[in-house]
Scaffold this active site. Structure first.
Site, short mmCIF file in Angstrom:
data_model
loop_
_atom_site.label_atom_id
_atom_site.label_comp_id
_atom_site.label_asym_id
_atom_site.label_seq_id
_atom_site.Cartn_x
_atom_site.Cartn_y
_atom_site.Cartn_z
N CYS A 121 43.84 -59.27 84.95
CA CYS A 121 44.12 -57.88 85.30
C CYS A 121 43.55 -57.00 84.21
CB CYS A 121 45.63 -57.65 85.43
SG CYS A 121 46.01 -56.07 86.24
N LYS A 205 52.43 -59.15 95.74
CA LYS A 205 52.95 -58.49 94.53
C LYS A 205 53.38 -57.08 94.91
CE LYS A 205 51.74 -57.04 89.86
NZ LYS A 205 50.77 -57.14 88.78
N GLU A 243 48.47 -60.49 103.73
CA GLU A 243 47.76 -60.50 102.43
C GLU A 243 47.54 -61.93 101.95
OE1 GLU A 243 47.59 -56.70 99.84
OE2 GLU A 243 46.75 -58.69 99.60
N LYS A 258 56.00 -61.96 93.96
CA LYS A 258 56.46 -61.33 92.72
C LYS A 258 56.96 -59.92 93.02
CE LYS A 258 54.57 -59.64 88.48
NZ LYS A 258 53.37 -59.33 87.77
N TYR A 323 60.65 -66.38 82.27
CA TYR A 323 60.84 -66.26 80.82
C TYR A 323 61.96 -67.19 80.34
CZ TYR A 323 57.86 -62.30 81.68
OH TYR A 323 56.79 -61.53 82.09
C1 PBG Z 1 49.68 -57.09 85.32
C2 PBG Z 1 51.00 -57.71 85.45
C3 PBG Z 1 52.29 -57.14 85.47
C4 PBG Z 1 53.20 -58.20 85.48
C5 PBG Z 1 52.46 -59.38 85.49
N1 PBG Z 1 51.12 -59.06 85.49
C6 PBG Z 1 52.71 -55.74 85.37
C7 PBG Z 1 52.48 -54.79 86.44
O1 PBG Z 1 51.91 -55.06 87.48
O2 PBG Z 1 52.85 -53.65 86.19
C8 PBG Z 1 54.69 -58.08 85.44
C9 PBG Z 1 55.42 -59.27 84.93
C10 PBG Z 1 56.85 -59.06 84.59
O3 PBG Z 1 57.44 -57.99 84.83
O4 PBG Z 1 57.43 -59.98 84.02
N2 PBG Z 1 49.25 -56.33 86.35
#
Ligand code: PBG
Length: 334
Positions: A121, A205, A243, A258, A323
């Site tokens: 990303c 996501k 998707e 996610k 985590y």
């Molecule tokens: C990057 C990304 C994010 C997370 C994982 N990869 C942040 C977002 O999309 O704002 C979030 C992971 C978490 O909250 O533990 N785009």
């Protein structure tokens, strides 16, 4: 079924009968993936205040952290980088000696048995904090003046993936939610001859407030606006199926949902309807909630966390990014 339907309690009478009638396989440390944040330019690890027990690590500590994770029985890590310098076009994201690229090399050299996943990303690398290149004209009169330029961004995501593959990553995980990102990455990996590198797509996501603590950890909050023009609307579930099906078409090897806890219906539907390898990401806000309640003594941390992880597995997740991976692995094997 050996028991008459009106005697359901007979199944629950002892630990032995409960185990015998379990419908979901035992939760194992092998199901888990641990995130690691690596920060350039620091010499000591920093604890993230909203995520007790989670740190930004300097390069010096990355191998020891990977070893600690592997020793706990957790077979994989996902890496996020925090660079010293950010710019408008996120050029640090695909730098040969970028933060994640360096961390991958260190881990692959010192702890080669661990599976290394690189999050693909741009938000940690752009000065504006968005997940791609911004373009004024792309907005075409829509509500925000600046909008992420999808097609320019996926080209860069391809470059990031190749730079991770070159450093030795086993899996690349695009999380920018750009259309066509999996195909762009697949093509880039193929052209550069990294056919064995797998793609774990953040296929469903959602635009979520549960990412709050992560944006502190990764120092990546958008400086203006939010991510709703590219991440999914949480009222939708059919769209997650579409998707994800598109991502399979484009060449994804593993799908992902996610956040996790508020989206178990999506996990369940994806597993049932697409029957494809499936991961879920129990995100920073989920961890922060458990930690905060546990610190107050309101909940038995071990029990609620394991119950939640089993819930994700029961819903259909094959792999859980959390985590809590190391702590859960210790609870599971004690
Ligand atoms: C990057 C990304 C994010 C997370 C994982 N990869 C942040 C977002 O999309 O704002 C979030 C992971 C978490 O909250 O533990 N785009």
């Amino acid at each position: 079924m050996a028991f008459p339907e009106d005697r359901m309690r007979d199944k629950r009478i002892t630990e032995e009968t409960r185990r015998k009638y379990r419908e979901t396989g035992e939760l194992s440390p092998k199901d888990l993936v641990m995130p690691i944040f690596v920060k350039e330019g620091i010499s000591k690890k920093n604890e993230i205040s909203s995520m007790p027990g989670i740190y930004q690590f300097p390069f010096e500590d990355v191998a020891a952290e990977a070893q600690r994770i592997l020793d706990a029985g957790v077979p994989a890590v996902i890496l996020f980088g925090i660079p010293e310098k950010k710019d408008e076009t996120g050029s640090g994201s695909y730098a040969e000696n970028g933060v994640v690229q360096k961390a991958i090399r260190i881990i692959k050299e010192k702890v080669p048995e661990i599976t290394v996943i690189g999050d693909v990303c741009m938000c940690e690398y752009t000065s504006h904090g968005h997940c791609g290149i911004l373009n004024k004209s792309e907005s075409r009169g829509r509500e925000s003046e600046y909008i992420v330029d999808n097609d320019a961004t996926i080209e860069i995501l391809g470059k990031i993936a190749v730079s991770y593959a070159k450093a030795g990553a086993d899996i690349v995980a695009p999380s920018a939610m750009m259309d066509g990102q999996v195909k762009a990455i697949k093509d880039a990996l193929t052209v550069n001859v990294y056919p064995d590198v797998k793609i774990m797509s953040y296929s469903a996501k959602y635009a979520s407030a549960f990412y709050g603590p992560f944006r502190d950890a990764a120092e990546s909050p958008p400086r203006f606006g939010d991510r709703r023009t590219y991440q999914m609307d949480h009222y939708n579930s059919d769209e997650a199926i579409l998707e994800s099906a598109m991502d399979i078409e484009e060449g994804a090897d593993i799908l992902m949902v996610k956040p996790a806890l508020a989206y178990q219906d999506i996990i369940c539907r994806l597993k049932k309807e697409l029957n494809f390898p499936l991961a879920c990401y129990s995100v920073s806000g989920e961890y922060a909630m458990f930690k905060a309640a546990a610190a107050k003594g309101y909940l038995n941390e071990e029990k609620v966390v394991l119950e939640s992880l089993v819930g994700l597995k029961r819903a259909g997740a094959d792999t859980i990014i959390t985590y809590y991976a190391v702590e859960a692995a210790k609870w599971l094997t004690k």
